[in-house]
Design an enzyme around this catalytic site. Structure first.
Site, short mmCIF file in Angstrom:
data_model
loop_
_atom_site.label_atom_id
_atom_site.label_comp_id
_atom_site.label_asym_id
_atom_site.label_seq_id
_atom_site.Cartn_x
_atom_site.Cartn_y
_atom_site.Cartn_z
N SER A 28 -15.06 -47.77 31.89
CA SER A 28 -15.70 -46.50 31.57
C SER A 28 -17.13 -46.81 31.14
CB SER A 28 -14.98 -45.79 30.43
OG SER A 28 -15.77 -44.73 29.92
N ILE A 52 -8.21 -39.37 38.40
CA ILE A 52 -8.95 -40.25 39.31
C ILE A 52 -8.00 -41.06 40.18
CG2 ILE A 52 -10.49 -42.27 39.38
CD1 ILE A 52 -11.81 -41.19 36.77
N ASN A 81 -5.85 -48.57 36.76
CA ASN A 81 -6.61 -47.37 36.43
C ASN A 81 -6.02 -46.56 35.27
OD1 ASN A 81 -8.07 -44.63 37.20
ND2 ASN A 81 -5.86 -44.23 37.45
N LYS A 100 -12.33 -50.38 26.42
CA LYS A 100 -13.06 -50.52 27.68
C LYS A 100 -14.03 -51.71 27.62
CE LYS A 100 -11.03 -47.05 29.75
NZ LYS A 100 -10.14 -47.27 30.88
N ASP A 133 5.54 -47.48 31.87
CA ASP A 133 4.92 -46.96 30.64
C ASP A 133 4.15 -48.06 29.95
OD1 ASP A 133 4.20 -45.93 28.20
OD2 ASP A 133 6.12 -44.93 27.85
N TYR A 177 -11.22 -46.17 22.03
CA TYR A 177 -11.31 -46.10 23.49
C TYR A 177 -12.47 -46.97 23.99
CZ TYR A 177 -12.03 -43.93 28.13
OH TYR A 177 -12.20 -43.69 29.48
N1 LIG Z 1 -12.18 -38.71 33.37
C1 LIG Z 1 -13.22 -39.36 32.83
O1 LIG Z 1 -14.19 -38.73 32.38
C2 LIG Z 1 -13.23 -40.85 32.80
C3 LIG Z 1 -14.46 -41.49 32.56
C4 LIG Z 1 -14.50 -42.88 32.52
C5 LIG Z 1 -13.34 -43.61 32.71
N2 LIG Z 1 -12.16 -42.97 32.95
C6 LIG Z 1 -10.99 -43.81 33.13
O2 LIG Z 1 -10.38 -43.52 34.37
C7 LIG Z 1 -8.98 -43.78 34.28
C8 LIG Z 1 -8.21 -42.55 34.75
O3 LIG Z 1 -8.54 -41.47 33.89
P1 LIG Z 1 -8.36 -39.95 34.32
O4 LIG Z 1 -9.57 -39.23 33.88
O5 LIG Z 1 -7.93 -39.85 35.73
O6 LIG Z 1 -7.17 -39.53 33.32
P2 LIG Z 1 -5.90 -38.58 33.52
O7 LIG Z 1 -6.19 -37.50 34.49
O8 LIG Z 1 -5.49 -38.22 32.14
O9 LIG Z 1 -4.83 -39.57 34.16
C9 LIG Z 1 -4.41 -40.66 33.39
C10 LIG Z 1 -3.39 -41.46 34.17
O10 LIG Z 1 -2.99 -42.56 33.35
C11 LIG Z 1 -1.58 -42.52 33.17
N3 LIG Z 1 -1.17 -42.93 31.83
C12 LIG Z 1 -1.58 -42.45 30.64
N4 LIG Z 1 -0.88 -43.01 29.65
C13 LIG Z 1 0.00 -43.87 30.23
C14 LIG Z 1 0.99 -44.75 29.76
N5 LIG Z 1 1.28 -44.87 28.44
N6 LIG Z 1 1.68 -45.49 30.65
C15 LIG Z 1 1.44 -45.38 31.96
N7 LIG Z 1 0.53 -44.56 32.48
C16 LIG Z 1 -0.20 -43.81 31.63
C17 LIG Z 1 -1.19 -41.08 33.39
O11 LIG Z 1 0.19 -41.06 33.78
P3 LIG Z 1 1.16 -39.91 33.21
O12 LIG Z 1 0.58 -38.62 33.72
O13 LIG Z 1 2.49 -40.24 33.79
O14 LIG Z 1 1.09 -40.00 31.72
C18 LIG Z 1 -2.13 -40.66 34.49
O15 LIG Z 1 -1.65 -41.03 35.74
C19 LIG Z 1 -8.69 -44.11 32.81
O16 LIG Z 1 -8.63 -45.51 32.66
C20 LIG Z 1 -9.90 -43.57 32.08
O17 LIG Z 1 -10.15 -44.25 30.88
C21 LIG Z 1 -12.07 -41.61 33.00
#
Ligand SMILES: NC(=O)c1ccc[n+]([C@@H]2O[C@H](COP(=O)([O-])OP(=O)(O)OC[C@H]3O[C@@H](n4cnc5c(N)ncnc54)[C@H](OP(=O)(O)O)[C@@H]3O)[C@@H](O)[C@H]2O)c1
Length: 239
Positions: free
Chosen positions: A137, A18, A86, A153, A57, A149
């Site tokens: 979320s 996202i 995010n 949130k 990180d 999780y």
């Molecule tokens: N996808 C869904 O269904 C969904 C639904 C509701 C809410 N969300 C929320 O939306 C946000 C983005 O999720 P996404 O679906 O886009 O996930 P994603 O594709 O897995 O991307 C996660 C991002 O967070 C970073 N991240 C993870 N662990 C980290 C750490 N220890 N330190 C720094 N950065 C870290 C990752 O960086 P690296 O790649 O460098 O690790 C990546 O840029 C999250 O907060 C998630 O909870 C997602």
């Protein structure tokens, strides 16, 4: 025109999912600083041309907050118009029981880091009367497979409400709650949504709705199928 002025924007977790989709949407009009856990060399080909990148990180919340502030300063920015916190992760719980390590990591990355970052970024946001956006979320209301999780949130929801009131008139604070979205977060979490994945929203559509939500500064905003079916990805405020 509202939204026409270029903004200095920070998006954490801007190298994937996202956050990256939001960065791609905004890159042409705004100055971007993205963060992630991976080194720059691993993501240089993924992130939009012209976007700056800093490693922060979040498993060390305080160090991640300092890294973001340092990243802003290195760009020579004396303020921030938007910070979109995010970055996040999930870890599937076996039989609904999270391990101690999963609880600690989830709360550090998703909640404690956001608290530390909000505090560290406040002076930069205050300078511009900017907007701080937490990405929550729909799981903040409780979700069986991912209790820690969901708790992280729910914590963000409380944090956003508190800061929105506390910082009123100085920094706008909001929380945006996406619904299930097609990113790699579920695979990384060890959770297989099975056929339900087909019903998840497209990440580009979620990014569009999130950009509109950020432009309105409203809180809380749910970014889900209901909003999508009401035309949310095609209408609304432009950031
Ligand atoms: N996808 C869904 O269904 C969904 C639904 C509701 C809410 N969300 C929320 O939306 C946000 C983005 O999720 P996404 O679906 O886009 O996930 P994603 O594709 O897995 O991307 C996660 C991002 O967070 C970073 N991240 C993870 N662990 C980290 C750490 N220890 N330190 C720094 N950065 C870290 C990752 O960086 P690296 O790649 O460098 O690790 C990546 O840029 C999250 O907060 C998630 O909870 C997602």
């Amino acid at each position: 025109m509202i939204g026409a002025k270029p903004r200095r924007m920070l998006i954490t977790g801007g190298n994937a999912g996202i956050g990256l989709a939001l960065a791609k949407k905004l890159a042409g009009r705004h100055q971007l600083l993205l963060s992630g856990r991976k080194p720059h060399a691993d993501v240089a080909d993924l992130i939009p041309a012209g976007a700056a990148y800093v490693v922060a990180d979040q498993s060390d919340p305080q160090a991640s907050a300092q890294a973001l502030v340092d990243g802003v300063r290195e760009l020579g920015w004396d303020g921030l118009d938007n910070a979109v916190l995010n970055a996040g992760l999930g870890m599937a719980a076996v039989d609904g029981i999270d391990t101690t390590e999963a609880i600690r990591r989830t709360l550090d990355v998703n909640l404690a880091a956001a608290i530390a970052q909000a505090r560290a970024l406040y002076p930069l946001l205050e300078k511009t009367k900017g907007t701080l956006t937490f990405v929550g979320s729909v799981a903040h209301k409780g979700s069986a497979t991912i209790p820690a999780y969901a708790a992280s949130k729910a914590g963000l929801q409380g944090l956003a409400r508190a800061l929105r009131s506390e910082w009123s008139g100085r920094v706008s604070v909001q929380i945006v709650h996406p619904g299930p979205t097609k990113t790699e977060i579920h695979d990384k979490a060890g959770y297989d949504p099975g056929p339900m994945r087909a019903l998840f929203l497209d990440v580009g559509d979620v990014a569009k709705m999130m950009a509109s939500a950020i432009a309105t500064r409203r809180s809380p905003v749910t970014v889900s199928w209901v909003r999508y079916l009401n035309g949310g990805a095609f209408t609304g405020r432009r950031l």
